[in-house]
Scaffold this active site. Structure first.
Site, PDB file in Angstrom:
ATOM      1  CB  CYS A 158       3.725  -0.216  -4.816  1.00  7.55           C
ATOM      2  SG  CYS A 158       2.802  -0.565  -3.336  1.00  7.55           S
TER       3      CYS A 158
ATOM      4  CG  ASN B  15       4.797   1.394   2.879  1.00 11.30           C
ATOM      5  OD1 ASN B  15       4.760   2.598   3.129  1.00 11.30           O
ATOM      6  ND2 ASN B  15       4.893   0.948   1.647  1.00 11.30           N
TER       7      ASN B  15
ATOM      8  N   GLY C 111      -7.045  -0.046   2.807  1.00 12.92           N
ATOM      9  CA  GLY C 111      -6.237   1.137   3.069  1.00 12.92           C
ATOM     10  C   GLY C 111      -6.284   2.150   1.937  1.00 12.92           C
TER      11      GLY C 111
HETATM   12  C1  LIG Z   1      -0.654  -1.640   2.314  1.00  8.50           C
HETATM   13  C2  LIG Z   1      -0.703  -0.172   2.551  1.00  8.50           C
HETATM   14  C3  LIG Z   1      -1.728   0.624   2.013  1.00  8.50           C
HETATM   15  C4  LIG Z   1      -2.783   0.052   1.099  1.00  8.50           C
HETATM   16  O1  LIG Z   1      -3.695  -0.750   1.773  1.00  8.50           O
HETATM   17  P1  LIG Z   1      -4.625  -1.767   0.921  1.00  8.50           P
HETATM   18  O2  LIG Z   1      -5.554  -2.325   1.932  1.00  8.50           O
HETATM   19  O3  LIG Z   1      -3.698  -2.773   0.347  1.00  8.50           O
HETATM   20  O4  LIG Z   1      -5.316  -0.943  -0.106  1.00  8.50           O
HETATM   21  C5  LIG Z   1      -1.728   1.960   2.298  1.00  8.50           C
HETATM   22  N1  LIG Z   1      -0.791   2.508   3.076  1.00  8.50           N
HETATM   23  C6  LIG Z   1       0.206   1.796   3.629  1.00  8.50           C
HETATM   24  C7  LIG Z   1       1.209   2.459   4.501  1.00  8.50           C
HETATM   25  C8  LIG Z   1       0.285   0.429   3.374  1.00  8.50           C
HETATM   26  O5  LIG Z   1       1.284  -0.272   3.905  1.00  8.50           O
END
Ligand SMILES: *Cc1c(COP(=O)(O)O)cnc(C)c1O
Length: 393
Positions: free
Chosen positions: A323, A149, A69
């Site tokens: 985070c 999230n 992500g």
């Molecule tokens: C977890 C998350 C990300 C990051 O994704 P990764 O694969 O861990 O780099 C980005 N945006 C949202 C909304 C997330 O929940």
């Protein structure tokens, strides 16, 4: 152990692991080679591309595999900004995005772009009128997350897509929390770019994709070989990509049942907490909400202390956001929905999966009640509050 942190990451589903294994041990060829070992891997990657494209109503050539992500978000924002900077240097996003978006926007500001960070209402929803008012002739990109999230609020993506389209502005959505949970069709939603990540839908970590609508001229973020049609260098993460495909197939297969089960569990958990624990506040929209998300603020106490005490009972949850734990800053999302610092510090996020049970949640609430009361009994804030209340009576 009771795992209630599925927004941070999920367990890789056994059927996903099983699908991946042969791509470590037997079909380990490099997809770029001519011989048949490699071509098997290449076929698997392209099959995965077709499956994932179909899952969001896209064409297979619009799907690019990434390392997750964060990379997808970085790619969409940095390269769209660069590609369209001759048209303008203004970007619109929100205050509640994931740091993969927010920190990328801060980077772009240093590079001379101007970013408008839209506020949200008390439930975490973007105001469409505020969005319209923020659009300028030099706006080149709107990036709004599909679902948050931390508080689980689902944004009005179709409406935002329509506004972006009407103004001829690119629209990116970080759908990392939504993909595999909510049906998505990029054409119906007018989405031009979409980020997703394997490990949030019971797939492997370190793999994701970026959907890029055909016709958009985004350059590579990662330079090197000619993989992914020259747009994302690096030998393909074949087991990861195959795992992402298996996770997608599984997610689509169980979506309806999973949503129904999680929604019921979520509502049960919310109801018990609201009924049995005083001085708490549900964060996020009550219904426009991810099926598995529960986020509460408990007044007078620290979420971090709650987490530690839950951990001693074998319960995994999160405070603020994954985070921000480890730092003392309160969650930017909770501040954006209007919480005071102390309310944001007292937050607890529990994110469910379809594997959780009512019995587990009963155990959680029974312990949570005790933990909150124990911490309040040690809290000077709570003591003051009780004294004030008594002197009023
Ligand atoms: C977890 C998350 C990300 C990051 O994704 P990764 O694969 O861990 O780099 C980005 N945006 C949202 C909304 C997330 O929940």
């Amino acid at each position: 152990m009771i795992y209630l942190d599925n927004a941070a990451t999920t367990k890789t589903a056994p059927e996903v692991v099983e699908t991946m294994l042969p791509y470590f041990t037997e079909n380990y060829g490099n997809p770029s080679t001519i011989y048949s070992l490699g071509s098997g891997a290449k076929k698997a990657v392209n099959q995965a591309r077709r499956t994932i494209a179909a899952a969001i109503g896209a064409k297979q050539e619009e799907i690019y595999f990434t390392a997750g992500g964060s990379e997808s978000d970085n790619w969409a924002l940095k390269c769209a900004a660069e590609a369209y900077e001759t048209k303008g240097k203004h970007i619109i996003t929100t205050k509640i995005e994931h740091h993969a978006i927010l920190h990328t926007c801060e980077y772009l500001e240093k590079k001379g772009f101007e970013v408008t960070y839209l506020g949200v209402d008390k439930d975490g929803l973007v105001d469409l009128e505020e969005l319209k008012a923020a659009i300028r002739p030099d706006t080149i990109l709107i990036s709004v997350m599909f679902a948050n999230n931390e508080i689980g609020t689902i944004e009005p993506i179709a409406e935002i897509g329509a506004i972006a389209r009407e103004h001829g502005i690119l629209f990116h959505t970080d759908a990392v929390q939504a993909f595999g949970q909510i049906p998505i069709n990029v054409d119906e939603l007018n989405v031009d770019m979409l980020s997703a990540s394997g490990h949030k839908l019971n797939g492997p970590k370190g793999v994701g994709f970026l959907y890029i609508r055909s016709g958009l001229k985004l350059r590579s973020l990662i330079h090197g070989g000619a993989q992914e049609r020259n747009r994302r260098a690096g030998t393909e993460n074949v087991p990861g990509i195959v795992g992402l495909e298996a996770a997608t197939t599984r997610a689509l297969r169980i979506m309806e049942e999973k949503t129904a089960k999680e929604t019921e569990l979520r509502n049960y958990l919310i109801e018990r907490i609201e009924k049995e624990i005083p001085y708490c506040r549900l964060n996020g929209h009550r219904t426009k909400r991810l099926p598995g998300n529960v986020n509460f603020s408990f007044l007078f106490i620290e979420g971090e202390s709650v987490l530690i005490m839950l951990d001693m009972k074998g319960i995994c949850a999160s405070s603020g956001s994954a985070c921000t734990s480890g730092s003392l800053d309160p969650s930017h999302v909770l501040l954006a929905i209007g919480l005071k610092h102390e309310e944001a510090h007292g937050s607890l996020r529990m994110t469910l999966s379809e594997e959780n049970t009512k019995e587990e949640l009963d155990f959680v609430v029974d312990n949570l009640k005790e933990i909150v009361q124990k911490l309040r009994n040690m809290s000077p804030l709570y003591e003051d509050f009780i004294k004030k209340n008594q002197s009023r009576k």
